[in-house]
Design a protein around this motif. Sequence first.
Motif, PDB file in Angstrom:
ATOM      1  N   ALA A 154       0.831  -1.207   0.000  1.00  0.00           N
ATOM      2  CA  ALA A 154       0.000   0.000   0.000  1.00  0.00           C
ATOM      3  C   ALA A 154       0.863   1.254   0.000  1.00  0.00           C
ATOM      4  O   ALA A 154       0.482   2.287  -0.560  1.00  0.00           O
ATOM      5  CB  ALA A 154      -0.932   0.006   1.210  1.00  0.00           C
ATOM      6  N   VAL A 155       2.052   1.182   0.636  1.00  0.00           N
ATOM      7  CA  VAL A 155       2.988   2.312   0.599  1.00  0.00           C
ATOM      8  C   VAL A 155       3.354   2.614  -0.852  1.00  0.00           C
ATOM      9  O   VAL A 155       3.326   3.765  -1.302  1.00  0.00           O
ATOM     10  CB  VAL A 155       4.256   2.000   1.420  1.00  0.00           C
ATOM     11  N   VAL A 156       3.700   1.574  -1.604  1.00  0.00           N
ATOM     12  CA  VAL A 156       4.109   1.760  -3.000  1.00  0.00           C
ATOM     13  C   VAL A 156       2.947   2.268  -3.845  1.00  0.00           C
ATOM     14  O   VAL A 156       3.100   3.209  -4.634  1.00  0.00           O
ATOM     15  CB  VAL A 156       4.667   0.442  -3.578  1.00  0.00           C
ATOM     16  N   ASP A 157       1.772   1.651  -3.697  1.00  0.00           N
ATOM     17  CA  ASP A 157       0.622   2.054  -4.509  1.00  0.00           C
ATOM     18  C   ASP A 157       0.206   3.496  -4.220  1.00  0.00           C
ATOM     19  O   ASP A 157      -0.062   4.279  -5.133  1.00  0.00           O
ATOM     20  CB  ASP A 157      -0.559   1.110  -4.250  1.00  0.00           C
ATOM     21  N   GLY A 158       0.144   3.844  -2.930  1.00  0.00           N
ATOM     22  CA  GLY A 158      -0.242   5.203  -2.582  1.00  0.00           C
ATOM     23  C   GLY A 158       0.781   6.222  -3.024  1.00  0.00           C
ATOM     24  O   GLY A 158       0.439   7.306  -3.503  1.00  0.00           O
ATOM     25  N   TYR A 159       2.051   5.873  -2.886  1.00  0.00           N
ATOM     26  CA  TYR A 159       3.130   6.767  -3.307  1.00  0.00           C
ATOM     27  C   TYR A 159       3.082   7.009  -4.806  1.00  0.00           C
ATOM     28  O   TYR A 159       3.260   8.143  -5.270  1.00  0.00           O
ATOM     29  CB  TYR A 159       4.461   6.144  -2.880  1.00  0.00           C
ATOM     30  N   ALA A 160       2.839   5.975  -5.577  1.00  0.00           N
ATOM     31  CA  ALA A 160       2.845   6.109  -7.035  1.00  0.00           C
ATOM     32  C   ALA A 160       1.825   7.140  -7.501  1.00  0.00           C
ATOM     33  O   ALA A 160       2.049   7.840  -8.494  1.00  0.00           O
ATOM     34  CB  ALA A 160       2.568   4.758  -7.689  1.00  0.00           C
ATOM     35  N   ARG A 161       0.728   7.270  -6.787  1.00  0.00           N
ATOM     36  CA  ARG A 161      -0.316   8.226  -7.191  1.00  0.00           C
ATOM     37  C   ARG A 161       0.118   9.677  -7.022  1.00  0.00           C
ATOM     38  O   ARG A 161      -0.519  10.585  -7.568  1.00  0.00           O
ATOM     39  CB  ARG A 161      -1.600   7.961  -6.408  1.00  0.00           C
ATOM     40  N   THR A 162       1.195   9.921  -6.264  1.00  0.00           N
ATOM     41  CA  THR A 162       1.673  11.297  -6.087  1.00  0.00           C
ATOM     42  C   THR A 162       2.711  11.684  -7.135  1.00  0.00           C
ATOM     43  O   THR A 162       3.158  12.831  -7.157  1.00  0.00           O
ATOM     44  CB  THR A 162       2.290  11.489  -4.684  1.00  0.00           C
ATOM     45  N   LEU A 163       3.119  10.738  -7.977  1.00  0.00           N
ATOM     46  CA  LEU A 163       4.068  11.037  -9.049  1.00  0.00           C
ATOM     47  C   LEU A 163       3.338  11.596 -10.261  1.00  0.00           C
ATOM     48  O   LEU A 163       2.141  11.343 -10.457  1.00  0.00           O
ATOM     49  CB  LEU A 163       4.818   9.768  -9.455  1.00  0.00           C
ATOM     50  N   SER A 164       4.049  12.344 -11.088  1.00  0.00           N
ATOM     51  CA  SER A 164       3.463  12.804 -12.348  1.00  0.00           C
ATOM     52  C   SER A 164       3.225  11.595 -13.251  1.00  0.00           C
ATOM     53  O   SER A 164       3.826  10.532 -13.063  1.00  0.00           O
ATOM     54  CB  SER A 164       4.387  13.814 -13.032  1.00  0.00           C
ATOM     55  N   SER A 165       2.366  11.749 -14.232  1.00  0.00           N
ATOM     56  CA  SER A 165       1.927  10.603 -15.030  1.00  0.00           C
ATOM     57  C   SER A 165       3.081   9.891 -15.726  1.00  0.00           C
ATOM     58  O   SER A 165       3.122   8.655 -15.785  1.00  0.00           O
ATOM     59  CB  SER A 165       0.885  11.051 -16.062  1.00  0.00           C
ATOM     60  N   GLU A 166       4.056  10.653 -16.255  1.00  0.00           N
ATOM     61  CA  GLU A 166       5.153   9.999 -16.969  1.00  0.00           C
ATOM     62  C   GLU A 166       6.062   9.233 -16.011  1.00  0.00           C
ATOM     63  O   GLU A 166       6.638   8.195 -16.374  1.00  0.00           O
ATOM     64  CB  GLU A 166       5.957  11.019 -17.787  1.00  0.00           C
ATOM     65  N   ARG A 167       6.157   9.689 -14.745  1.00  0.00           N
ATOM     66  CA  ARG A 167       6.985   8.973 -13.776  1.00  0.00           C
ATOM     67  C   ARG A 167       6.252   7.766 -13.209  1.00  0.00           C
ATOM     68  O   ARG A 167       6.885   6.761 -12.860  1.00  0.00           O
ATOM     69  CB  ARG A 167       7.457   9.943 -12.695  1.00  0.00           C
ATOM     70  N   ARG A 168       4.926   7.844 -13.117  1.00  0.00           N
ATOM     71  CA  ARG A 168       4.157   6.644 -12.775  1.00  0.00           C
ATOM     72  C   ARG A 168       4.350   5.581 -13.849  1.00  0.00           C
ATOM     73  O   ARG A 168       4.478   4.394 -13.554  1.00  0.00           O
ATOM     74  CB  ARG A 168       2.665   6.967 -12.633  1.00  0.00           C
ATOM     75  N   HIS A 169       4.353   6.036 -15.099  1.00  0.00           N
ATOM     76  CA  HIS A 169       4.565   5.099 -16.205  1.00  0.00           C
ATOM     77  C   HIS A 169       5.935   4.438 -16.081  1.00  0.00           C
ATOM     78  O   HIS A 169       6.074   3.219 -16.268  1.00  0.00           O
ATOM     79  CB  HIS A 169       4.452   5.842 -17.541  1.00  0.00           C
ATOM     80  N   LEU A 170       6.958   5.222 -15.760  1.00  0.00           N
ATOM     81  CA  LEU A 170       8.303   4.676 -15.587  1.00  0.00           C
ATOM     82  C   LEU A 170       8.328   3.670 -14.441  1.00  0.00           C
ATOM     83  O   LEU A 170       8.919   2.586 -14.564  1.00  0.00           O
ATOM     84  CB  LEU A 170       9.288   5.820 -15.326  1.00  0.00           C
TER      85      LEU A 170
END
Length: 469
Positions: A266-282
């Motif tokens: 859940a730490v990883v999933d929640g954190y990913a949502r705070t990244l910009s879209s291109e960095r979430r993609h990465l």
Amino acid sequence: MAVPNAFTASMSPAERAAYGRNARGRAPRSCHGRFEADENRPDPVEVIDRQSESRLTELVPIRYGRMLESPFRFYRGAASIMAMDLGSVPNTGLTVQLCGDAHLLNFRLLASPERHLVFDINDFDETLAGPFEWDVKRLAASFAIAGRANGFPAREQNGVVRACVQAYRQRMREFAGMRTLDIWYAQDDADRMRELLASSMDKETRRRTAEATSRARTRTHLQAFAKLTRVTAEGRRIAPDPPLITPLGDLLTDSSQDAEEKELLAVVDGYARTLSSERRHLLRHYRLVDMARKVVGVGSVGTRCWILLLLGRDDGDPLLLQAKEAQESVLAAHTEGDRYDNQGRRVVTGQRLIQTTSDIFLGWTHVVGLDGQGRDFYVRQLRDWKGIARPDTMDPGLLRMFARLCGNSLARAHARSGDPVAIGAYLGGSDRFDRALTDFAQAYAARNERDFEDLGAAARSGRISTESL
């Protein structure tokens, strides 16, 4: 987040300068040279102990053990004490986004996203808006403490502190005459560092500086990957080194393992949502394969910190992230600044405002643990071209040069978030502020030594438990 200099942004440059000079009425520059602990000053051991209450009980003795290694190590762990002391004296009211813990080891060589080597602030756990001089005082005192630890005579100690504060004042006044975007884009890359130091670098200093930059470029995530992981029957995993590094599986019972793994996912999933879209993609190109608890630093020991090992294409394509618990800034009780619903977000927001080039994987999240307690985290890469100073190996000349770098870098950080015209006018063209901060640094270094001795007495009496690692 409120912009610290929103009030002066509507003024003309002349009005902003007048506003800065008028701040001398609230806090004359000479007043910064005095520090005398109030007779009602709380017991420093109690201040540190209260901070430890929210930390992992089994790790707190390691924190105290590290703080008792030297007065400088104590100072690194005692940001809450200094915040209390700074909050009790008059301040300028000239607000910036503070680092909050601007001691000299929080300035280092880092990699920009463009893969350039830059000199910048590294740690933002205590960042919050507040009076600019609080950061300058913490930085100045750290150089006085380092000079004492090296056995420098008082004259040399003072010269190092003066070099730091003078560099801050002069560069802030340079920023006062610059365009807003030019201030925002300014960074201390390798070329800028050479320019700043050219006049004071002899052959030996140039050699040591070149070695430091070369070493920084070797401290990559691949080096950390080789050092911190090993191949097991299950594949690549984080190597245990308890209690400093403890893999998740070694911390859990069979009954709690599934729940704890879900919490960390859940730490990883929640954190990913705070990244910009291109960095979430990465980030989606990597899969999480292992996690471990890590003991970090001095001031942060006992807070929850996790290493996350992710792999991309194969075992030779790693990404190491660090998820670090973020608690309320030690400055919060002494300021009237913004309050955040997520302390990880506070850290990330402050870092992005202060640093010229932040980590592309920087983000935050909130997780409810097995004990039902909600905790905030911020996430960043574990290591990326970090070059760390070793002040204990520096002679007075080299430490003075490093002090100039730190003073310059702090001025750049403050100019991005505060009003350099007002602050530059407050500081003025004379060395009055430099001399005052030199006196403060020595007074506070002496106070720090007494607080260090108090912690040692508490350990000897059994009031606190310590563990040396």
